[in-house]
Each structure stands twice: as structure tokens, then as C-alpha cells.
Design an enzyme around this catalytic site. Structure first.
Site, mmCIF file in Angstrom:
data_model
loop_
_atom_site.group_PDB
_atom_site.id
_atom_site.type_symbol
_atom_site.label_atom_id
_atom_site.label_comp_id
_atom_site.label_asym_id
_atom_site.label_seq_id
_atom_site.Cartn_x
_atom_site.Cartn_y
_atom_site.Cartn_z
ATOM 1 N N THR A 140 -1.116 5.161 1.060
ATOM 2 C CA THR A 140 0.156 4.695 0.479
ATOM 3 C C THR A 140 0.085 3.203 0.145
ATOM 4 O O THR A 140 1.114 2.539 0.045
ATOM 5 C CB THR A 140 1.338 4.978 1.435
ATOM 6 O OG1 THR A 140 1.149 4.210 2.636
ATOM 7 C CG2 THR A 140 1.445 6.451 1.776
ATOM 8 N N ASP A 144 -0.054 -0.034 3.925
ATOM 9 C CA ASP A 144 0.064 -1.496 3.792
ATOM 10 C C ASP A 144 1.514 -1.925 4.036
ATOM 11 O O ASP A 144 2.147 -2.480 3.146
ATOM 12 C CB ASP A 144 -0.420 -1.960 2.400
ATOM 13 C CG ASP A 144 0.435 -1.440 1.256
ATOM 14 O OD1 ASP A 144 1.069 -0.366 1.411
ATOM 15 O OD2 ASP A 144 0.504 -2.112 0.191
ATOM 16 N N HIS A 167 9.240 5.149 -1.725
ATOM 17 C CA HIS A 167 8.060 5.787 -2.326
ATOM 18 C C HIS A 167 7.161 6.543 -1.342
ATOM 19 O O HIS A 167 6.828 7.704 -1.545
ATOM 20 C CB HIS A 167 7.165 4.722 -2.980
ATOM 21 C CG HIS A 167 7.866 3.767 -3.879
ATOM 22 N ND1 HIS A 167 8.126 4.041 -5.194
ATOM 23 C CD2 HIS A 167 8.342 2.512 -3.653
ATOM 24 C CE1 HIS A 167 8.720 3.008 -5.750
ATOM 25 N NE2 HIS A 167 8.867 2.062 -4.842
ATOM 26 N N ASP A 168 6.686 5.815 -0.322
ATOM 27 C CA ASP A 168 5.502 6.282 0.406
ATOM 28 C C ASP A 168 5.664 7.577 1.209
ATOM 29 O O ASP A 168 4.724 8.391 1.241
ATOM 30 C CB ASP A 168 4.969 5.147 1.304
ATOM 31 C CG ASP A 168 4.402 4.002 0.480
ATOM 32 O OD1 ASP A 168 4.118 4.215 -0.722
ATOM 33 O OD2 ASP A 168 4.242 2.901 1.031
ATOM 34 N N ASN A 195 0.754 -4.889 0.046
ATOM 35 C CA ASN A 195 2.051 -5.560 -0.077
ATOM 36 C C ASN A 195 1.990 -6.985 0.459
ATOM 37 O O ASN A 195 2.699 -7.870 -0.011
ATOM 38 C CB ASN A 195 3.123 -4.776 0.686
ATOM 39 C CG ASN A 195 3.499 -3.501 -0.026
ATOM 40 O OD1 ASN A 195 3.615 -3.482 -1.244
ATOM 41 N ND2 ASN A 195 3.682 -2.433 0.724
ATOM 42 N N ASP A 220 6.148 2.186 3.537
ATOM 43 C CA ASP A 220 5.015 2.607 4.384
ATOM 44 C C ASP A 220 5.508 2.857 5.811
ATOM 45 O O ASP A 220 5.051 3.796 6.475
ATOM 46 C CB ASP A 220 3.931 1.514 4.449
ATOM 47 C CG ASP A 220 3.371 1.161 3.094
ATOM 48 O OD1 ASP A 220 2.324 1.684 2.723
ATOM 49 O OD2 ASP A 220 4.014 0.352 2.408
ATOM 50 N N PHE A 233 2.097 -0.711 -8.660
ATOM 51 C CA PHE A 233 1.494 -1.702 -7.767
ATOM 52 C C PHE A 233 0.207 -1.238 -7.080
ATOM 53 O O PHE A 233 -0.808 -1.947 -7.091
ATOM 54 C CB PHE A 233 2.512 -2.166 -6.701
ATOM 55 C CG PHE A 233 1.902 -3.123 -5.718
ATOM 56 C CD1 PHE A 233 1.724 -4.465 -6.040
ATOM 57 C CD2 PHE A 233 1.440 -2.684 -4.485
ATOM 58 C CE1 PHE A 233 1.121 -5.349 -5.151
ATOM 59 C CE2 PHE A 233 0.828 -3.549 -3.586
ATOM 60 C CZ PHE A 233 0.673 -4.889 -3.919
ATOM 61 N N ASN A 234 0.234 -0.071 -6.415
ATOM 62 C CA ASN A 234 -0.931 0.333 -5.602
ATOM 63 C C ASN A 234 -2.197 0.484 -6.443
ATOM 64 O O ASN A 234 -3.303 0.192 -5.975
ATOM 65 C CB ASN A 234 -0.662 1.654 -4.872
ATOM 66 C CG ASN A 234 0.313 1.484 -3.728
ATOM 67 O OD1 ASN A 234 0.522 0.376 -3.243
ATOM 68 N ND2 ASN A 234 0.917 2.583 -3.313
HETATM 69 C C1 BDR Z 1 4.169 1.080 -3.891
HETATM 70 O O1 BDR Z 1 3.919 -0.325 -3.844
HETATM 71 C C2 BDR Z 1 4.329 -0.866 -2.619
HETATM 72 O O2 BDR Z 1 5.076 -2.007 -2.820
HETATM 73 C C3 BDR Z 1 5.084 0.217 -1.893
HETATM 74 O O3 BDR Z 1 4.830 0.154 -0.504
HETATM 75 C C4 BDR Z 1 4.559 1.499 -2.498
HETATM 76 O O4 BDR Z 1 3.431 1.958 -1.805
HETATM 77 C C5 BDR Z 1 5.215 1.343 -4.942
HETATM 78 O O5 BDR Z 1 4.762 0.908 -6.190
HETATM 79 CA CA CA Z 2 2.756 1.063 0.320
#
Ligand code: BDR
Ligand code: CA
Length: 312
Positions: free
Chosen positions: A126, A12, A241-242, A41, A17, A167-168
Site C-alpha cells: 500500500t 508507508d 485508499h489502502d 508518504n 495505511d 502517488f504510490n
Molecule cells: C496512496 O498514496 C498515499 O498517500 C496513500 O497512503 C495511498 O497509499 C494514494 O494515492
Molecule cells: Ca499508503
């Protein structure tokens, strides 16, 4: 026979990502079968456009890109424009994307690739897990076919969208629950791990020194990401992160993990979307995920830089 790890990357974009796409495409250990997009996102329209933008700059023309679900399964949609901006990928100036969109729905493409596989495909989501959960519901026979799921999401410590939730997972906790209860072996690369994958000024300078269109795009992405992470969460350098979920597939020794039970909270008032991780073995339920705990920072940025160097 190829010894590469076959993966489908479900994204996303999203600044991190984008870095995951760049890593997956050029890692010599990965055979990137498809990139699928999901609302997360930003809206699906924007995350799909962003995927095509990144692939255009990177010259990724031989991997199908398919758009998937445009909203979570049950809960109302939530986006992360506070971190990724209005476009979902604020920062760089992108040329008009030229790579086409595959006409298939992402869920159909995931099912198709898995069903004709020898059970050797790893899924790397991701973003929110909507596409993966939908694919499991639409064609349950894929569950036996998935080799592994290495996902970015969750946390056993603090969340980043609520005090409890990452978030994810928060963005589609019902989907996450389907995936975590599927029986497919999972590696959960959550915030506890990804907050160690920070793009320090030294890392950004190493990327800048590559002096290519991809390095230029990456630096612009990381600079924007740094500014929102500073403003929103007080980070001195942004956590990327991803690509960590891709890095686990490339080299599992890059991180320490613990095999535990992870349950997804979908009922609670204050902890909706929490990944409840049984680190001390209190749950009677069987372990279902390797939860990532500690990252080898040098090795992570080493493989990231090695991949970025491949773009000319
Ligand atoms: C995750 O949330 C998104 O904002 C980032 O792309 C990542 O996958 C981090 O919490
Ligand atoms: Ca992401």
C-alpha cells in the site's frame, strides 16, 4: 487446516495505511504474517515509527515489523507531507511505541517468508513498490512463489500527484514497472476505486461510537485526513485508499474488476508514473492485472467496522 489468506502487508503509514493495518490484523479471513515498511508518504524512519505507533495502540505485538528500502530505486525521493503531515501520521497523540522492530531488512523477510511458503502468500503493498521490486531482483525465485499481489496504486482516470500519476506508482515507477512485468497475478486497486471508499461523517460517527483507544485513534486519523483532502483536493470526505487492497483479499466480490494490460510509464515528460490501462483491448500485450472499477461501499465499511469492533 487454516483457510485464512496469508498476507504480507507492505506499508508507508500514512493515515490510510494505518487503517489497512487495523483491518488486516483483525479480519478473521486474514493471517497477517508480517508488516514491512517502505519510504513513501514520509521517510522510512517516520513510516516505520508510525507503524510501531499504530501497532502499539492496537496491541499488535505478535506480527514482525521490518523496515525496508529508504528510497526509490532510481528516481529522487518524493513524499506526501501535504496529505499526511510532517510526521506522516499527523492528528492523533501517540504514546511512546513499545512494539519492537524486527532486526531483519524487509526485503530479506519478504524473501524468507516466500521461499519457505507453499506458494500461498499474497502480497499487499500500500506504498511505493520498492521493497517488492527489490525482493524480486534479489531473489527471482520468489516470483513463482507469490500467490497474488493486491496493491493500492495507479489509476486509469486522473492521477493525484500529477494529472497522470497516482502517488504510490509515481514515487517509484521503476519499481512498479518491475512488479507489473513480473508475471505475478496482480489486482490493481487504484484511485478509480479508492475514491469511492470515502469516510463520510456517518462512517466516522460509527467508528467513534465504538469508544475504544483504536476507534479514538482512527477518528483522529480520519479527521486530519479529511482536512488535508479538503484543502488539497476539495474532497468533502477523505478517500481511505489502502484498506481497499486488503478488502479485495478478504472478499473479492466487494469490488468489480476488469482483467486488462497495465503498463507503467517511466520515460515520458508529462506522464511519468502513469498506469497505462488498456480498458478497451487495444494493446497486443497480454492482460496482467485485474483493475478495480466499482466498490460496494456498504460492504466495504461493513468489513472495516467489523474489524475495528474486535479491538477492545
Ligand atoms: C496512496 O498514496 C498515499 O498517500 C496513500 O497512503 C495511498 O497509499 C494514494 O494515492
Ligand atoms: Ca499508503
Amino acid at each position: 487446516m487454516s483457510t485464512k489468506h496469508k498476507i504480507i502487508l507492505d506499508v508507508d503509514p500514512g493515515h490510510d495505511d494505518a487503517m489497512a493495518i487495523l483491518l488486516a490484523y483483525k479480519s478473521p479471513a486474514i493471517d497477517l504474517l508480517a508488516i514491512t515498511t517502505v519510504a513513501g508518504n514520509q521517510t522510512l524512519e517516520k513510516t516505520t515509527l508510525n507503524t510501531r505507533r499504530v501497532c502499539t495502540v492496537a496491541g499488535i505485538t505478535d506480527v514482525p515489523i521490518a523496515a525496508g528500502c529508504d528510497r526509490p530505486l532510481v528516481r529522487p525521493q518524493t513524499i506526501a507531507d501535504d496529505i499526511h503531515g510532517e510526521s506522516g501520521l499527523d492528528g492523533p497523540r501517540f504514546p511512546e511505541p513499545t512494539v519492537p522492530l524486527d532486526p531483519r531488512h524487509a526485503v530479506d523477510l519478504i524473501i524468507e517468508l516466500l521461499m519457505k511458503s507453499d506458494g500461498d502468500i499474497t502480497l499487499v503493498p500500500t506504498g511505493p513498490l520498492t521493497n517488492i521490486a527489490m525482493a524480486m531482483r534479489q531473489e527471482p525465485r520468489i516470483i513463482q512463489k507469490i500467490k497474488h499481489i493486491s496493491l493500492m496504486g495507479g489509476a486509469y482516470g486522473f492521477g493525484n500527484v500529477t494529472p497522470s500519476a497516482e502517488f504510490n506508482i509515481y514515487a517509484d515507477a521503476e519499481a512498479a514497472r518491475i512488479v507489473f512485468e513480473s508475471g505475478v497475478p496482480i489486482t490493481m486497486v487504484g484511485l478509480d476505486l479508492t475514491h469511492q471508499a470515502v469516510a463520510t461523517p456517518e462512517v466516522v460517527e460509527r467508528i467513534r461510537a465504538l469508544n475504544t483507544p483504536v476507534s479514538e485513534m482512527s477518528v483522529a486519523l480520519l479527521q486530519f485526513f479529511a482536512s488535508t483532502y479538503k484543502k488539497r483536493q476539495g474532497f468533502d470526505a477523505p478517500p481511505v485508499h489502502d484498506p481497499c487492497a486488503v478488502a479485495w483479499v478478504i472478499d473479492p466480490a466487494i469490488m468489480q474488476t476488469k482483467h486488462v494490460r497495465v503498463d507503467i510509464e517511466i520515460h515520458a515528460e508529462f506522464s511519468y508514473g502513469r498506469t497505462v490501462c488498456d480498458l478497451f483491448g487495444d494493446s497486443p500485450r497480454p492482460a496482467n492485472a485485474l483493475v478495480a472499477t466499482k466498490l460496494d461501499f456498504g460492504r466495504f465499511w461493513g468489513i472495516m467496522l467489523d474489524a475495528l469492533k474486535q479491538y477492545k
